[in-house]
Design an enzyme around this catalytic site. Structure first.
Site, PDB file in Angstrom:
ATOM      1  CG  HIS A  67      -2.056  -0.953   1.129  1.00 63.63           C
ATOM      2  ND1 HIS A  67      -3.153  -0.893   1.958  1.00 63.63           N
ATOM      3  CD2 HIS A  67      -2.273  -1.992   0.311  1.00 63.63           C
ATOM      4  CE1 HIS A  67      -3.997  -1.856   1.644  1.00 63.63           C
ATOM      5  NE2 HIS A  67      -3.480  -2.557   0.655  1.00 63.63           N
ATOM      6  CE1 TYR A  70      -4.567   3.657   9.158  1.00 60.93           C
ATOM      7  CE2 TYR A  70      -4.995   3.717  11.514  1.00 60.93           C
ATOM      8  CZ  TYR A  70      -4.287   3.222  10.438  1.00 60.93           C
ATOM      9  OH  TYR A  70      -3.302   2.288  10.651  1.00 60.93           O
ATOM     10  N   PRO A  79      -2.770   0.282  19.151  1.00 59.84           N
ATOM     11  CG  PRO A  79      -4.669  -0.988  18.692  1.00 59.84           C
ATOM     12  CD  PRO A  79      -3.941  -0.312  19.806  1.00 59.84           C
ATOM     13  CE  LYS A 138       5.272   3.328  13.177  1.00 61.41           C
ATOM     14  NZ  LYS A 138       4.905   2.639  11.955  1.00 61.41           N
ATOM     15  CE1 TYR A 160      -0.596   3.785   9.664  1.00 57.44           C
ATOM     16  CE2 TYR A 160       0.497   2.578   7.908  1.00 57.44           C
ATOM     17  CZ  TYR A 160      -0.541   2.704   8.808  1.00 57.44           C
ATOM     18  OH  TYR A 160      -1.507   1.735   8.873  1.00 57.44           O
TER      19      TYR A 160
HETATM   20  P1  FAD Z   1       3.973 -11.629  21.408  1.00 57.03           P
HETATM   21  O1  FAD Z   1       3.484 -11.638  20.016  1.00 57.03           O
HETATM   22  O2  FAD Z   1       3.004 -11.357  22.512  1.00 57.03           O
HETATM   23  O3  FAD Z   1       4.691 -13.027  21.661  1.00 57.03           O
HETATM   24  C1  FAD Z   1       5.048 -13.478  22.934  1.00 57.03           C
HETATM   25  C2  FAD Z   1       5.085 -14.990  22.944  1.00 57.03           C
HETATM   26  O4  FAD Z   1       5.561 -15.433  24.203  1.00 57.03           O
HETATM   27  C3  FAD Z   1       3.683 -15.599  22.778  1.00 57.03           C
HETATM   28  O5  FAD Z   1       3.688 -16.566  21.749  1.00 57.03           O
HETATM   29  C4  FAD Z   1       3.388 -16.192  24.147  1.00 57.03           C
HETATM   30  O6  FAD Z   1       2.578 -17.362  24.076  1.00 57.03           O
HETATM   31  C5  FAD Z   1       4.783 -16.504  24.660  1.00 57.03           C
HETATM   32  N1  FAD Z   1       4.868 -16.559  26.120  1.00 57.03           N
HETATM   33  C6  FAD Z   1       4.259 -15.730  27.009  1.00 57.03           C
HETATM   34  N2  FAD Z   1       4.580 -16.091  28.271  1.00 57.03           N
HETATM   35  C7  FAD Z   1       5.400 -17.167  28.169  1.00 57.03           C
HETATM   36  C8  FAD Z   1       6.053 -18.002  29.127  1.00 57.03           C
HETATM   37  N3  FAD Z   1       5.901 -17.782  30.444  1.00 57.03           N
HETATM   38  N4  FAD Z   1       6.804 -19.021  28.685  1.00 57.03           N
HETATM   39  C9  FAD Z   1       6.951 -19.251  27.355  1.00 57.03           C
HETATM   40  N5  FAD Z   1       6.360 -18.489  26.409  1.00 57.03           N
HETATM   41  C10 FAD Z   1       5.597 -17.458  26.808  1.00 57.03           C
HETATM   42  N6  FAD Z   1      -0.259  -4.447  16.816  1.00 57.03           N
HETATM   43  C11 FAD Z   1      -0.519  -3.778  15.710  1.00 57.03           C
HETATM   44  O7  FAD Z   1       0.389  -3.100  15.215  1.00 57.03           O
HETATM   45  N7  FAD Z   1      -1.770  -3.852  15.125  1.00 57.03           N
HETATM   46  C12 FAD Z   1      -2.778  -4.636  15.661  1.00 57.03           C
HETATM   47  O8  FAD Z   1      -3.869  -4.723  15.117  1.00 57.03           O
HETATM   48  C13 FAD Z   1      -2.536  -5.348  16.826  1.00 57.03           C
HETATM   49  N8  FAD Z   1      -3.469  -6.140  17.377  1.00 57.03           N
HETATM   50  C14 FAD Z   1      -3.211  -6.799  18.537  1.00 57.03           C
HETATM   51  C15 FAD Z   1      -4.187  -7.582  19.156  1.00 57.03           C
HETATM   52  C16 FAD Z   1      -3.948  -8.233  20.371  1.00 57.03           C
HETATM   53  C17 FAD Z   1      -5.038  -9.060  21.024  1.00 57.03           C
HETATM   54  C18 FAD Z   1      -2.680  -8.097  20.980  1.00 57.03           C
HETATM   55  C19 FAD Z   1      -2.390  -8.774  22.312  1.00 57.03           C
HETATM   56  C20 FAD Z   1      -1.689  -7.334  20.343  1.00 57.03           C
HETATM   57  C21 FAD Z   1      -1.940  -6.680  19.135  1.00 57.03           C
HETATM   58  N9  FAD Z   1      -0.954  -5.904  18.484  1.00 57.03           N
HETATM   59  C22 FAD Z   1      -1.225  -5.222  17.371  1.00 57.03           C
HETATM   60  C23 FAD Z   1       0.400  -5.826  18.938  1.00 57.03           C
HETATM   61  C24 FAD Z   1       1.329  -6.795  18.205  1.00 57.03           C
HETATM   62  O9  FAD Z   1       0.627  -7.932  17.858  1.00 57.03           O
HETATM   63  C25 FAD Z   1       2.471  -7.055  19.149  1.00 57.03           C
HETATM   64  O10 FAD Z   1       3.191  -5.851  19.319  1.00 57.03           O
HETATM   65  C26 FAD Z   1       3.432  -8.165  18.717  1.00 57.03           C
HETATM   66  O11 FAD Z   1       2.787  -9.416  18.771  1.00 57.03           O
HETATM   67  C27 FAD Z   1       4.653  -8.183  19.630  1.00 57.03           C
HETATM   68  O12 FAD Z   1       5.423  -9.318  19.386  1.00 57.03           O
HETATM   69  P2  FAD Z   1       6.233 -10.010  20.559  1.00 57.03           P
HETATM   70  O13 FAD Z   1       6.964 -11.139  19.907  1.00 57.03           O
HETATM   71  O14 FAD Z   1       6.986  -9.004  21.305  1.00 57.03           O
HETATM   72  O15 FAD Z   1       5.141 -10.550  21.585  1.00 57.03           O
HETATM   73  C1  DHB Z   2      -4.272  -3.228  11.170  1.00 59.15           C
HETATM   74  C2  DHB Z   2      -4.044  -3.033  12.502  1.00 59.15           C
HETATM   75  C3  DHB Z   2      -3.707  -1.769  12.957  1.00 59.15           C
HETATM   76  O1  DHB Z   2      -3.460  -1.568  14.255  1.00 59.15           O
HETATM   77  C4  DHB Z   2      -3.588  -0.709  12.083  1.00 59.15           C
HETATM   78  O2  DHB Z   2      -3.284   0.519  12.560  1.00 59.15           O
HETATM   79  C5  DHB Z   2      -3.815  -0.924  10.744  1.00 59.15           C
HETATM   80  C6  DHB Z   2      -4.153  -2.194  10.289  1.00 59.15           C
HETATM   81  C7  DHB Z   2      -4.646  -4.588  10.687  1.00 59.15           C
HETATM   82  O3  DHB Z   2      -4.833  -5.468  11.530  1.00 59.15           O
HETATM   83  O4  DHB Z   2      -4.786  -4.774   9.470  1.00 59.15           O
END
Ligand code: FAD
Ligand code: DHB
Length: 391
Positions: free
Chosen positions: A72, A201, A293, A297, A385
């Site tokens: 995009h 948005y 979200p 980021k 962005y």
């Molecule tokens: P995570 O993806 O949280 O991964 C952490 C991993 O560690 C998980 O697999 C978990 O199972 C594992 N874990 C936890 N505790 C333990 C333990 N004690 N022992 C072993 N393993 C463990 N960001 C956006 O930009 N747009 C979005 O739309 C968006 N939607 C989201 C929706 C939800 C419900 C959530 C929770 C987050 C969302 N985010 C979004 C944020 C984005 O998904 C996260 O920033 C990203 O997943 C971060 O990656 P990470 O690897 O740091 O953590």
């Molecule tokens: C999506 C999630 C976001 O937080 C955003 O700002 C834009 C797109 C998505 O899940 O596609």
């Protein structure tokens, strides 16, 4: 068991770190509390910054993303019934974003790690980290009915916001900064054709709405909701009524409806831990920081953290230099705070606040007006962005 880097959590941060270390010949063991099926099916983010896309491509895990993801070159801002395009390509010297779901990135990284003989232990229980301030930190956990101990040179805490690594740092060594927003997002996946070629948005009197996509058949939509809202409060007719109202447009644009097959409520907070290190434990991704979200980021910050961390570990093992490890937290936090500010700004500009005065609402509209009228302000949005350069 022994490894060079023990990694807790197989989210984007942990998996990418393990992959990057492997490319430089550094051994790691990754432990994950959930099953492979679960981590590959959890619906989360969808937008990859330019730098994240380039990193995945350059390190050999971008081919499916390049085939199936959507490039995009801008986004739409909609308010007052009018739609305005922010042209990323023109405003950032040719950069763009990729819409490609987080769980697809996870699938690609898991496949790459396993194909390269990487060690990922799924469904571990009761993980705990020890001896963090010694040269031989350890992870202990239950796996396959046995207690295991993993001795490491370093531990990477990539276990997300609710993980165990951050609370293992003595509280006197943790400085935490938090802001909880008085709203959440209600997210759905819908079987429908795309209603738009780029994300929308929308800021509306009834609250924020966002139109994103996953494929030509599946669309991702979000609505601002109550922070304590529950899926059961949102029957289909209410979802469509709100989406149509908040996305109304003077130009005759229509939202395509379809079968809703996934619903969830997402909490909104800003959070930063300083420093992102304690002894030989290094935190990365959501374990160390959370953004609301709105700026898309979270996943991208996780990728940026582990890139900095992997380079520091490579420098340690290849050149016996500790300086980059010493600098890790400060280097990562500079980008983290930029993203914190951008996500807070986008969130504040686009959502309705329950306690806002008519004065505050007029200021929001004036700011939106300025973003779409001023090249300087539009460029600020665009360059943040698509993501600031990784170096
Ligand atoms: P995570 O993806 O949280 O991964 C952490 C991993 O560690 C998980 O697999 C978990 O199972 C594992 N874990 C936890 N505790 C333990 C333990 N004690 N022992 C072993 N393993 C463990 N960001 C956006 O930009 N747009 C979005 O739309 C968006 N939607 C989201 C929706 C939800 C419900 C959530 C929770 C987050 C969302 N985010 C979004 C944020 C984005 O998904 C996260 O920033 C990203 O997943 C971060 O990656 P990470 O690897 O740091 O953590
Ligand atoms: C999506 C999630 C976001 O937080 C955003 O700002 C834009 C797109 C998505 O899940 O596609």
């Amino acid at each position: 068991m022994r490894t060079q880097v023990g990694i807790v959590g197989a989210g984007p941060a942990g998996l990418l770190l393990s992959h990057l270390l492997h490319l430089d010949g550094i051994d790691s063991v990754l432990i994950e509390s959930r099953s492979r099926q679960e981590i590959e099916a959890t619906i989360r983010a969808g937008v990859l910054e330019h730098g994240t896309v380039e990193l995945l491509k350059k390190t050999g895990v971008g081919s499916r993303m390049q085939r199936e993801g959507f490039v995009h070159e801008g986004v739409y801002l909609r308010f007052g019934g009018r739609t305005h395009r922010i042209d990323f390509k023109a405003l950032t010297g040719g950069r763009a974003i990729m819409v490609y779901a987080q769980h697809e990135v996870i699938k690609d990284l898991v496949a790459a790690r396993l194909a390269a003989g990487g060690k990922i232990l799924f469904e571990v229980k009761d993980a705990a980290v020890y001896d963090l301030d010694t040269p031989a930190p350890k992870v202990r956990f239950h796996h396959g009915g046995k207690v295991e101990e993993l001795e490491c040179d370093f531990i990477a805490g990539c276990d997300g916001f609710h993980g165990i690594t951050r609370p293992s740092i003595p509280s006197r060594m943790r400085h935490e900064f938090t802001r909880v927003y008085p709203f959440g997002w209600f997210g759905i996946l819908v079987e429908a054709p795309p209603s738009t070629d780029e994300l929308i948005y929308a800021a509306h009197e009834r609250g924020f709405a966002l139109v994103s996509t996953r494929s030509p058949q599946i669309q991702r939509l979000y609505l601002q909701c109550d922070p304590d809202d529950e899926v059961k409060n949102w029957p289909e007719h209410r979802i469509w009524e709100e989406l149509h109202a908040r996305l109304e447009s003077a130009d005759g644009w229509k939202l395509a409806e379809g079968r809703i097959f996934q619903k969830s409520v997402i909490a909104m907070r800003s959070f930063v831990l300083e420093p992102m290190r304690y002894g030989r434990l290094f935190l990365a991704g959501d374990a160390a920081h959370i953004v609301p979200p709105t700026g898309a980021k979270g996943l991208n910050l996780a990728a940026a953290d582990v890139r900095v961390l992997s380079q520091a570990l490579v420098s340690f093992y290849k050149n016996q230099k500790e300086q980059l490890l010493k600098d890790y937290s400060a280097t990562a936090l500079r980008r983290v705070w930029r993203a914190e500010h951008f996500s807070w700004w986008m969130t504040s500009m686009l959502h309705r606040f329950h306690d806002e005065t008519p004065f505050h609402h007029r200021l929001q509209l004036a700011e939106l007006d300025y973003v779409v009228a001023s090249r300087a302000k539009a460029q600020t949005l665009a360059e943040n962005y698509v993501g600031l350069p990784l170096d």
